[in-house]
Write an enzyme that holds these catalytic residues in place. Structure first.
Site, PDB file in Angstrom:
ATOM      1  N   ASP A 108     -35.527  27.178 -18.317  1.00 34.70           N
ATOM      2  CA  ASP A 108     -36.647  28.120 -18.413  1.00 34.70           C
ATOM      3  C   ASP A 108     -37.972  27.527 -17.922  1.00 34.70           C
ATOM      4  O   ASP A 108     -39.035  27.916 -18.399  1.00 34.70           O
ATOM      5  CB  ASP A 108     -36.801  28.582 -19.875  1.00 34.70           C
ATOM      6  CG  ASP A 108     -37.067  27.425 -20.834  1.00 34.70           C
ATOM      7  OD1 ASP A 108     -36.981  26.257 -20.397  1.00 34.70           O
ATOM      8  OD2 ASP A 108     -37.369  27.683 -22.007  1.00 34.70           O
TER       9      ASP A 108
ATOM     10  N   THR B 164     -34.300  20.420 -20.285  1.00 32.13           N
ATOM     11  CA  THR B 164     -33.998  21.413 -21.322  1.00 32.13           C
ATOM     12  C   THR B 164     -32.732  22.159 -20.902  1.00 32.13           C
ATOM     13  O   THR B 164     -32.514  22.368 -19.715  1.00 32.13           O
ATOM     14  CB  THR B 164     -35.149  22.431 -21.513  1.00 32.13           C
ATOM     15  OG1 THR B 164     -34.648  23.577 -22.205  1.00 32.13           O
ATOM     16  CG2 THR B 164     -35.731  22.905 -20.203  1.00 32.13           C
TER      17      THR B 164
ATOM     18  N   ARG C 246     -41.054  16.388 -32.107  1.00 27.76           N
ATOM     19  CA  ARG C 246     -42.131  17.376 -31.958  1.00 27.76           C
ATOM     20  C   ARG C 246     -43.365  16.711 -32.562  1.00 27.76           C
ATOM     21  O   ARG C 246     -43.275  16.004 -33.565  1.00 27.76           O
ATOM     22  CB  ARG C 246     -41.811  18.653 -32.731  1.00 27.76           C
ATOM     23  CG  ARG C 246     -40.424  19.199 -32.431  1.00 27.76           C
ATOM     24  CD  ARG C 246     -40.430  20.371 -31.479  1.00 27.76           C
ATOM     25  NE  ARG C 246     -39.052  20.828 -31.274  1.00 27.76           N
ATOM     26  CZ  ARG C 246     -38.618  21.413 -30.182  1.00 27.76           C
ATOM     27  NH1 ARG C 246     -39.422  21.623 -29.151  1.00 27.76           N
ATOM     28  NH2 ARG C 246     -37.379  21.822 -30.070  1.00 27.76           N
TER      29      ARG C 246
ATOM     30  N   GLY D 217     -37.239  19.527 -27.227  1.00 28.94           N
ATOM     31  CA  GLY D 217     -35.785  19.577 -27.472  1.00 28.94           C
ATOM     32  C   GLY D 217     -35.061  18.650 -26.509  1.00 28.94           C
ATOM     33  O   GLY D 217     -35.422  18.575 -25.343  1.00 28.94           O
TER      34      GLY D 217
ATOM     35  N   ASP E 162     -32.191  25.214 -21.488  1.00 27.64           N
ATOM     36  CA  ASP E 162     -32.469  26.650 -21.337  1.00 27.64           C
ATOM     37  C   ASP E 162     -32.720  27.125 -19.901  1.00 27.64           C
ATOM     38  O   ASP E 162     -32.703  28.311 -19.637  1.00 27.64           O
ATOM     39  CB  ASP E 162     -33.683  27.040 -22.188  1.00 27.64           C
ATOM     40  CG  ASP E 162     -33.365  27.038 -23.673  1.00 27.64           C
ATOM     41  OD1 ASP E 162     -32.167  27.023 -24.009  1.00 27.64           O
ATOM     42  OD2 ASP E 162     -34.303  27.026 -24.483  1.00 27.64           O
TER      43      ASP E 162
ATOM     44  N   ARG F  70     -33.995  31.407 -25.882  1.00 20.31           N
ATOM     45  CA  ARG F  70     -34.960  32.229 -26.608  1.00 20.31           C
ATOM     46  C   ARG F  70     -35.620  33.263 -25.700  1.00 20.31           C
ATOM     47  O   ARG F  70     -35.667  34.440 -26.005  1.00 20.31           O
ATOM     48  CB  ARG F  70     -36.043  31.352 -27.253  1.00 20.31           C
ATOM     49  CG  ARG F  70     -35.667  30.905 -28.644  1.00 20.31           C
ATOM     50  CD  ARG F  70     -36.615  29.865 -29.145  1.00 20.31           C
ATOM     51  NE  ARG F  70     -36.579  28.676 -28.318  1.00 20.31           N
ATOM     52  CZ  ARG F  70     -37.386  27.648 -28.421  1.00 20.31           C
ATOM     53  NH1 ARG F  70     -38.344  27.654 -29.297  1.00 20.31           N
ATOM     54  NH2 ARG F  70     -37.257  26.598 -27.646  1.00 20.31           N
TER      55      ARG F  70
ATOM     56  N   ASP G 249     -41.794  22.915 -21.108  1.00 23.94           N
ATOM     57  CA  ASP G 249     -43.124  23.438 -20.861  1.00 23.94           C
ATOM     58  C   ASP G 249     -44.209  22.836 -21.765  1.00 23.94           C
ATOM     59  O   ASP G 249     -45.279  22.440 -21.301  1.00 23.94           O
ATOM     60  CB  ASP G 249     -43.042  24.931 -21.176  1.00 23.94           C
ATOM     61  CG  ASP G 249     -43.813  25.755 -20.219  1.00 23.94           C
ATOM     62  OD1 ASP G 249     -43.409  25.811 -19.053  1.00 23.94           O
ATOM     63  OD2 ASP G 249     -44.836  26.317 -20.662  1.00 23.94           O
TER      64      ASP G 249
END
Ligand code: ADP
Length: 322
Positions: A131, A127, A72, A11, A129, A173, A103
């Site tokens: 995360d 990212t 992707r 992403g 996020d 997520r 990741d």
């Protein structure tokens, strides 16, 4: 080290361009040739690799997204496919690869360094996020946070005019950082995170209590990984008579010009990634911890479960939203 390559994968996030720019300029400063791999691992296997010059990264520090494009590429999990990508680097004499992504992208980089000892790999966390282990902040998080804050501030204006409850669904997520940080920053009544248990009845009682006290509006921030905004609204109506409106912020959170914090982070991490390659380091992800640059082995990034929600901050949001 004479030649390196850089790619963005997974992403996209605001600040990726600033990170690419830092990698390219720092490398050129040290007389290293730099190649851009277009469309992430897909471009690596399709040999979409072009030499970058100083001017290639001009006028991009302020742009969201990634000029190298991202993609992707699930087939990159297969060894024979990866071999094609490795060969495309090898034939150009590229000895270092900087991968900007999440990741999953790091896993691809780790495989490359395992399967080809002549190619060093370094990961940069990109990212929204927040995360990724091994860093306090990922590139793009701050911009997304500010986009959410700006949007919720606008929603709040209409929420207070009509005395309404608004549920804002934000990205995240598995990681509730965007929800938690934005919730604190906009003064949300309730924050719903994937990392914590959610008791809708409790939340409903809190909203009702606020209405009884004459509160003009309520803002609930929900991380998509926990439940959708619509689910949250319909669950709430099981307990209280509330006309809750739902806003799903969606992809606007991924876009926009990177904030100052993200541009600085991206530039620091990009420069550091090249420094590590020059020092012969490999299979590491760069990051920032307590405002210091750090490098962590991919293995440790994957195995640790260090990322947990900041309980102190979560507690504070509760205390501030009474
Ligand atoms: P992110 O990097 O944002 O976590 P993904 O999980 O989609 O995003 O991963 C991005 C890309 O990285 C994938 O499309 C694939 O090409 C590559 N990748 C992901 N997991 C692996 C893996 N286990 N081995 C090799 N490559 C991987």
């Amino acid at each position: 080290m004479k030649k390196i390559a850089v790619l963005t994968s997974g992403g996209d996030s605001p600040g990726m361009n600033a990170a690419i720019r830092a990698v390219v300029r720092k490398a050129l400063y040290h007389n290293i040739e730099v190649y851009g791999v277009y469309q992430g691992y897909l471009g690596l296997i399709n040999d979409d690799i072009r030499k970058l010059e100083l001017g290639s990264v001009g006028d991009i520090i302020q742009r969201g997204g990634t000029f190298l494009y991202s993609a992707r590429c699930p087939e990159f999990k297969e060894k024979e496919v990866r071999q094609k990508g490795i060969e495309n680097l090898r034939k150009r004499g590229i000895e270092g690869l900087v991968v900007i992504g999440g990741d999953g992208s790091y896993r691809g980089a780790q495989r490359i360094s395992e399967e080809c000892k002549e190619i060093q790999t370094i990961g940069i966390p990109g990212t929204i996020d927040n995360d990724i282990n091994g860093t306090d902040f990922t590139i793009g998080f701050d911009t997304a946070l500010n986009t959410i804050i700006e949007s919720v501030d606008k929603i709040r204006d209409t929420a207070s005019s009509h005395a309404r409850t608004f549920i804002i669904e934000v990205m995240g997520r598995d990681c509730g950082d965007l929800a938690l940080w934005s919730g604190l920053a906009v003064g949300a009544e309730t924050i719903i995170l994937p990392e914590t248990e959610t008791d809708i009845k409790d939340i409903a009682e809190k909203i009702q209590h606020g209405i009884d006290r004459g509160k003009k509006h309520s803002i609930i921030i929900v991380a998509e990984g926990c439940m959708t905004g619509d689910m949250c609204a319909s669950e709430l109506t099981k307990y209280i008579n509330v006309d809750a409106r739902v806003s799903v912020l969606g992809h606007i959170q991924r876009g926009g010009s990177p904030t100052g914090a993200d541009r600085v982070l991206a530039s620091r991490l990009g420069g550091y990634a090249v420094e590590l390659l020059l020092n012969g380091e490999t299979a590491k992800g760069v990051g920032i911890k307590d405002n210091r640059l750090v490098a962590t082995n991919f293995d440790d990034i994957f195995k640790t479960s260090e990322r947990q929600i900041n309980q102190r901050m979560l507690g504070l949001t509760e205390e501030l939203s009474i």
